[in-house]
Design a protein around this motif. Structure first.
Motif, short mmCIF file in Angstrom:
data_model
loop_
_atom_site.label_atom_id
_atom_site.label_comp_id
_atom_site.label_asym_id
_atom_site.label_seq_id
_atom_site.Cartn_x
_atom_site.Cartn_y
_atom_site.Cartn_z
N MET A 1 -66.74 -22.76 27.10
CA MET A 1 -67.94 -23.19 26.20
C MET A 1 -69.27 -23.13 27.21
O MET A 1 -70.46 -23.21 26.68
CB MET A 1 -67.56 -24.46 25.79
N ALA B 1 -72.53 -21.19 26.14
CA ALA B 1 -73.94 -22.05 25.89
C ALA B 1 -75.05 -21.48 26.91
O ALA B 1 -76.15 -21.22 26.50
CB ALA B 1 -73.72 -23.50 26.31
N TRP C 1 -77.27 -25.33 21.37
CA TRP C 1 -76.60 -24.43 20.56
C TRP C 1 -75.03 -24.97 20.37
O TRP C 1 -74.67 -24.70 19.25
CB TRP C 1 -76.19 -23.22 21.31
N ILE C 2 -74.45 -25.92 21.32
CA ILE C 2 -73.23 -26.30 21.18
C ILE C 2 -73.35 -27.33 19.83
O ILE C 2 -72.28 -27.49 19.13
CB ILE C 2 -72.96 -27.14 22.43
N THR D 1 -71.33 -27.22 16.61
CA THR D 1 -70.41 -28.20 16.39
C THR D 1 -70.42 -28.60 14.83
O THR D 1 -69.45 -29.13 14.24
CB THR D 1 -70.52 -29.21 17.32
N THR E 1 -69.10 -19.53 20.35
CA THR E 1 -69.25 -20.99 20.59
C THR E 1 -68.55 -21.83 19.27
O THR E 1 -67.96 -22.70 19.47
CB THR E 1 -70.68 -21.47 20.61
N ILE F 1 -64.82 -23.83 19.18
CA ILE F 1 -64.55 -25.23 18.58
C ILE F 1 -63.39 -25.26 17.63
O ILE F 1 -62.88 -26.26 17.81
CB ILE F 1 -66.02 -25.70 18.16
N GLY G 1 -67.13 -30.82 20.78
CA GLY G 1 -68.41 -30.49 21.25
C GLY G 1 -69.07 -31.40 22.43
O GLY G 1 -69.68 -31.07 23.24
N SER H 1 -67.56 -30.25 25.71
CA SER H 1 -68.14 -29.20 26.27
C SER H 1 -69.52 -29.45 26.79
O SER H 1 -69.83 -28.90 27.89
CB SER H 1 -68.28 -28.30 25.15
N ILE H 2 -70.17 -30.24 26.03
CA ILE H 2 -71.59 -30.31 26.54
C ILE H 2 -71.54 -31.30 28.21
O ILE H 2 -72.08 -30.90 29.06
CB ILE H 2 -72.57 -31.37 25.52
N TYR I 1 -70.37 -28.85 30.55
CA TYR I 1 -71.41 -27.69 30.98
C TYR I 1 -72.52 -28.37 31.84
O TYR I 1 -72.95 -27.68 32.83
CB TYR I 1 -72.07 -27.20 29.49
#
Length: 523
Positions: free
Chosen positions: A120, A124, A154-155, A159, A332, A336, A374, A377-378, A381
């Protein structure tokens, strides 16, 4: 049965296939194939990986993409056979638990989660960068800060789409995929026409049979690294099986979609790889596919060269960039989906905290599992971007190890689960035994050779780590194996905190626990 209120959430109503409260019969075969293909993100995968493959194997890139298809197809058959007898959205988690026990199943589920969370970050980043390129903001596309901000947005958006319903997700995927495949086909045909006409660019090559000879690959390590990189571009078709409990004819449609997805991907990748190599060549200058400046994104540069920079050509080049952007965004979203459903199934089976098993009363989608994916992943990242873009790059390369781990485990689980019925017919022997077993063995070999030889070399990738008693090791191996070890630690923590799954899993531990051993539905 009364209709639940249209607000709030409720806990999964059961742990069996079709009993968890997800929206059944929402997807047909076409939607399932679209989700399987979109999950691999063909345009994005080619943009991010083709240059790396060419740099490693040169003119043999087309045969490498074809060879990588073989283990994917074999494992797709394992998914198909296992899904027919147990269409659980936990897929590898449940199937490996049935075959080998709860601890192996838990690690199989973790393999899915960690591979998806890691990838992810790159999805992203690509989405953020391409979004700025599309609108001509080259400076922002080169800014780590702004591409990170755009990637996080984007994520969040993807999501939210996954949260509001599987049908919304499937509809979006169908439209985006049709345009994406059409654009890749137009790119390939235009490139080949120019190669065989007077407008061929400098460095272009005519297609040769030697491109499809694997014995021309420089070395065994280059062959292995190339195939493992190419495996990445096929990865994702299993999402079609992860949404099995929301699919019509859930015992058959998801498995058919998985097999169809891998075959269609082979056609797409073989065509685009061959045409791009013929048009651009494998040089390390200009538009050459081995140019290190283009290794992370070969399509945006080729778009202008293939279509031209004026009029309709300018529009088509921009459309190609848009396709990579939407491909990344679509992937993406579809990354998820399987992770949320894996953790959702794990919670329904009491293998992780129960909150991950909550379902939205109106949308009938996993709530905590989707949002948690979500957020994780954020966090991952942003953390890697803050540490180093080199670490981020190596983390993406390490995804191949996670893929080989849980795909290979699924192949072995299929063989062991059906071991007592393999002699029932030639079909059972091949599709439940030999083919999944070969797929598992191939991925086991690639995993071990890559993790302990190719990726472990200190000069491989962009980072290295000095480990006690071992010395300096390549960062790709450290990240890939470290992620799996982290899963082992978390499993032990979960075992100590809530050990019911490990003491008394609510699935048969082994095919040997039943007489007769699982039989497939009548053909």
């Amino acid at each position: 049965m009364t209709t639940p209120p249209t607000a709030g959430t409720f806990q999964a109503t059961g742990s069996g296939a079709g009993e968890k409260g997800l929206k059944g019969n929402a997807l047909g075969l076409f939607s399932s194939v679209a989700i399987g293909l979109a999950s691999t993100a063909p345009a994005y995968s080619l943009a991010a990986t083709l240059g790396i493959i060419v740099a490693g194997v040169g003119l043999q890139a087309p045969i490498i993409t074809i060879l990588a298809f073989i283990p994917m197809l074999l494992i797709a058959y394992a998914y198909k056979e296992l899904n027919e007898v147990d269409p659980d959205c936990g897929t590898t988690f449940v199937w490996a638990a049935r075959a080998f026990g709860p601890r192996t199943g838990w690690m199989g589920g973790w393999g899915i989660v960690i591979a998806d969370v890691i990838v992810m970050a790159n999805l992203a980043q690509i989405a953020g960068s391409y979004g700025f390129q599309l609108f001509g903001f080259g400076g922002l596309a080169g800014s780590t800060l702004w591409t990170t901000v755009a990637g996080v947005i984007w994520i969040i958006v993807m999501t939210a789409i996954c949260y509001v319903g599987i049908e919304v997700s499937a509809t979006l995927q169908r439209w985006l995929l049709c345009v994406e495949v059409a654009m890749l086909a137009l790119f390939s045909v235009t490139a080949l026409v120019k190669v065989y006409s007077s407008s061929a660019p400098s460095g272009s090559l005519h297609i040769s049979a030697s491109w499809f000879n694997p014995f021309n690959v420089p070395s065994a390590s280059a062959l292995t690294a190339g195939i493992l990189s190419a495996v990445f571009i096929y990865w994702g078709w299993d999402t079609a099986v992860s949404v099995n409990e929301e699919t019509a004819d859930k015992e058959r449609t998801p498995g058919r979609a998985a097999v169809l997805s891998t075959v269609l991907l082979l056609i797409i990748y073989a065509l685009v790889t061959t045409s791009a190599q013929a048009f651009a060549g494998v040089g390390d200058k200009g538009i050459g596919l081995a140019n290190p400046d283009n290794s992370g994104d070969v399509l945006s540069g080729l778009g202008n060269a293939v279509f031209g920079g004026k009029g309709l050509g300018w529009f088509l080049a921009k459309l190609l960039i848009f396709m990579v952007l939407t491909s990344s965004a679509a992937s993406t979203q579809t990354t998820i989906l399987p992770t949320a459903r894996t953790t959702f199934s794990m919670a329904a089976h009491k293998a992780i905290p129960a909150k991950f098993g909550r379902v939205h009363r109106r949308f009938l989608t996993p709530t905590w599992s989707t949002v948690a994916m979500g957020l994780a992943s954020i966090a991952f990242y942003v953390l890697l971007v803050k540490i180093s873009t080199n670490v981020l790059t190596d983390s993406i390369a390490s995804v191949g190890l996670g893929i080989a781990f849980y795909y290979g485990l699924t192949g072995f689980a299929c063989v062991w689960y059906f071991r007592r019925v393999l002699t029932r017919s030639a079909r059972d022997l091949w599709f439940k035994g030999i083919l999944p077993g070969l797929g598992g063995l191939m991925l086991l070999f690639f995993f071990c050779y890559a993790a302990f030889d190719v990726y472990a070399a200190p000069d491989y990738g962009f980072t290295s780590v000095k480990l006690p008693w071992v010395g300096r090791v390549g960062g790709v191996t450290v990240i890939g194996l470290g992620a799996l070890v982290l899963g082992l630690v978390l499993m032990l923590v979960q075992w100590a905190a809530q050990g019911s799954w490990f003491r008394d899993p609510d699935v048969p531990v082994s095919a040997a626990s039943r007489e007769p051993v699982p039989t497939a539905p009548a053909e």
